[in-house]
Enzyme design. Structure first.
Site, mmCIF file in Angstrom:
data_model
loop_
_atom_site.group_PDB
_atom_site.id
_atom_site.type_symbol
_atom_site.label_atom_id
_atom_site.label_comp_id
_atom_site.label_asym_id
_atom_site.label_seq_id
_atom_site.Cartn_x
_atom_site.Cartn_y
_atom_site.Cartn_z
ATOM 1 N N GLU A 113 0.830 -1.225 0.000
ATOM 2 C CA GLU A 113 0.000 0.000 0.000
ATOM 3 C C GLU A 113 0.854 1.260 0.000
ATOM 4 O OE1 GLU A 113 -2.838 -0.432 -0.787
ATOM 5 O OE2 GLU A 113 -3.173 -2.504 -0.232
ATOM 6 N N GLY A 114 1.971 1.198 -0.692
ATOM 7 C CA GLY A 114 2.894 2.325 -0.764
ATOM 8 C C GLY A 114 3.982 2.172 0.266
#
Length: 589
Positions: free
Chosen positions: A434-435
């Protein structure tokens, strides 16, 4: 084998004594009295401790299997998933129009902590579905909502998020998956996606993939990306399942951790899909899911460490090693328990003070989201600012906490029999997906600080300033207010450094971005601890649970004295600028 006891008392303290959610004035919150939330959390805790936690090591050891194109989950997962569905837990904070219970997001997050702590890999199946539900709910047409949401709310159908490709992760402008428009308004999706959590499994009738792809006419970069709903099985007009779509699992990734969750390579071979949101505006729709997912990953970061910490405490109280330097504490035994030793206490206090602060920050963040959903622009700006901190700082420190818990066991922590290595291996992914956390730091400094003319960060400073002013006098001033003021000053100095130097040399800001994320994280936890101290002190004065309140105050003092001073270190690193970071030529590494 690890132990797990749901921290219902502490969640109740955060919800009612600190946030005072029942008095927040938000729609539906007036019904959230202590008895109601305790009943919900007790029930979720019972499911977590008795059903999910015993399956955690099972999932780790068995993993998932790909058999004849179908992913098989570990033993016990399917039955547990049915219990999750039957209990209505997948629908807790979803829209009643589509079968949800309409509870606030903050209560959904509180129960989510219990599920993640008990079995992080298992909870990802429903967690990702909730994110896909939110994206369709926010950006779908009425027809799409009616088609997909009811059975995603119930988790009869689960959902995924498909971004990453073999040649591109964060730089989504490079993606190659294509969407060809058809005469009936659908698109044919062709390409390959990797690292797709819960990409396929045997616990749901259908899997609804949200897939980023490029349709004709979109141009280069992320501006040309659109988002599509692509089901595993097509759905007939009467809602029944039709033919298998052109999407398949190419492989299951062999991973360091979260073995109980199927991380898939997904192949799209002319799979039929439908546009979600506006054409060529897919990133906007996807970020609805990604921002929720980043909050969820921040939760994973600390929640996975909660169970590790509890097991470490249990081991430290039971394991006999050495004698206390101040004299034997267990004179009738051959040695004293580990917990008598100051360095063990230091480690456990590092863990405890972080975890309780992280829990409060996550609850506050969820409460801000509930406010934002009601149109509170200030809350929306603040949670936008804090999201990369919740994701990045809490997962960095959460992973560190699992390592500290493992260390309490010494050599036994390195042996799979005790289960501590699983917490470390599972928590490691939270810093990446998620980054990656470096990207979160860049987002914080490069975008969020200057957002809305700097109003969110300025509002955060003013919030702390006002709080400190209100509590400048009294028994908490020296132990909590003074350290918070000093840390906030470090944060403001760092922000000013970026303003003065960032425009002239952007590397000065970017080289300090990771330190700034941690600096802001420490200040945020210091702010949470100061608020918890006020609530605990008030409870003591009112004749409340003295043992709980005094423990809370002592834990908070530890954080303010031993952890919050790290802001000065991060500030010094930021102020050194980019020169030490960029000094070497690439060839010198």
């Amino acid at each position: 084998m690890p132990i797990y006891t749901p921290p219902v008392r502490d969640l109740q303290f955060g919800l009612h004594d600190v946030l005072k959610i029942q008095q927040s004035g938000l729609p539906g919150h007036d019904e959230l009295d202590r008895d109601f939330t305790e009943a919900v959390l007790d029930a979720a805790g019972k499911l977590s401790a008795e059903v999910l936690a015993p399956l955690n090591m099972v999932g780790d050891r068995q993993g998932c299997r790909l058999e004849n194109g179908v992913v098989r989950t570990p033993d016990g997962f399917k039955a547990a998933f049915e219990q999750m569905k039957e209990g209505g837990w997948t629908a807790l904070d979803c829209d009643p129009e589509y079968g949800g219970q309409g509870m606030p997001y903050v209560l959904g997050l509180a129960t989510g902590e219990l599920f993640v702590s008990a079995n992080m890999a298992f909870n990802m199946y429903q967690g990702l579905t909730h994110g896909a539900y939110s994206a369709i709910h926010a950006h779908g047409t009425d027809e799409q909502k009616q088609t997909w949401l009811p059975r995603m709310v119930s988790c009869d159908w689960t959902g995924t998020m498909n971004l990453t490709e073999p040649h591109c992760g964060t730089d989504l402008g490079l993606l190659r998956t294509r969407a060809e428009p058809q005469d009936d308004g659908s698109y044919l999706i062709t390409g390959q996606k990797i690292f797709i959590s819960a990409g396929d499994h045997d616990m749901a009738e259908n899997v609804i993939h949200l897939v980023l792809a490029k349709a004709p006419g979109g141009g280069e970069g992320t501006r040309g990306i659109s988002l599509f709903i692509v089901p595993k099985f097509l759905v007939n007009e009467d809602g029944s399942l039709g033919d298998r779509n052109g999407v398949s699992v190419g492989n299951l990734e062999e991973k360091m951790g979260i073995h109980g969750n199927a991380t898939c390579v997904m192949n799209y071979d002319g799979a039929k899909g439908w546009l979600l949101g506006d054409l060529h505006k897919g990133m906007r729709a996807m970020f609805t899911m990604m921002n929720e997912a980043r909050m969820g990953v921040g939760l994973q970061g600390y929640a996975s460490a909660v169970a590790a910490y509890q097991s470490a405490v249990d081991y430290a109280k039971d394991r006999l090693q050495g004698r206390a330097v101040t004299g034997a504490k267990n004179p009738s035994g051959p040695a004293d328990p580990l917990i008598v030793h100051p360095d063990i206490r230091r480690s456990l206090m590092d863990q405890k003070s972080f975890l309780e602060g992280a829990r409060m920050l996550s609850l506050w963040g969820a409460h801000l989201i509930d406010k934002a959903h009601q149109g509170d622009a200030e809350a929306e700006g603040l949670i936008s600012l804090l999201t990369p901190v919740i994701k990045g700082f809490l997962t960095d420190k959460g992973f560190e906490t699992t390592v500290l818990a493992q260390q309490i066991y010494g050599g036994h922590g390195y042996i799979e029999e005790h289960g501590m290595s699983q917490f470390v291996r599972d928590a490691r992914i939270t810093m990446i997906y998620e980054g990656a956390n470096g990207v979160q730091a860049l987002d914080l400094v490069g975008r969020k600080l200057a957002a809305a003319g700097g109003k969110p960060i300025t509002g955060f400073f003013e919030m702390i300033k006002s709080f400190c002013k209100d509590h400048a006098e009294g028994p908490l001033a020296d132990d909590f207010i003074a350290p918070l003021k000093a840390a906030s000053k470090d944060l403001q100095t760092a922000a000013m450094f970026f303003m003065e130097r960032g425009m002239k040399n952007p590397d000065d800001a970017l080289a300090g971005s990771y330190d700034f994320m941690h600096l802001l994280g420490h200040v945020a936890l210091g702010f949470m601890w100061a608020q918890m101290a006020v609530a605990a002190h008030a409870a003591l004065a009112a004749g409340g649970d003295a043992s709980f309140a005094t423990t809370k105050l002592a834990t908070g003092r530890y954080y303010m004295q031993r952890q919050l001073p790290m802001t000065a270190t991060h500030l010094a690193r930021i102020q050194s600028g980019a020169d030490p970071v960029m000094a070497l030529d690439a060839e010198a590494f």
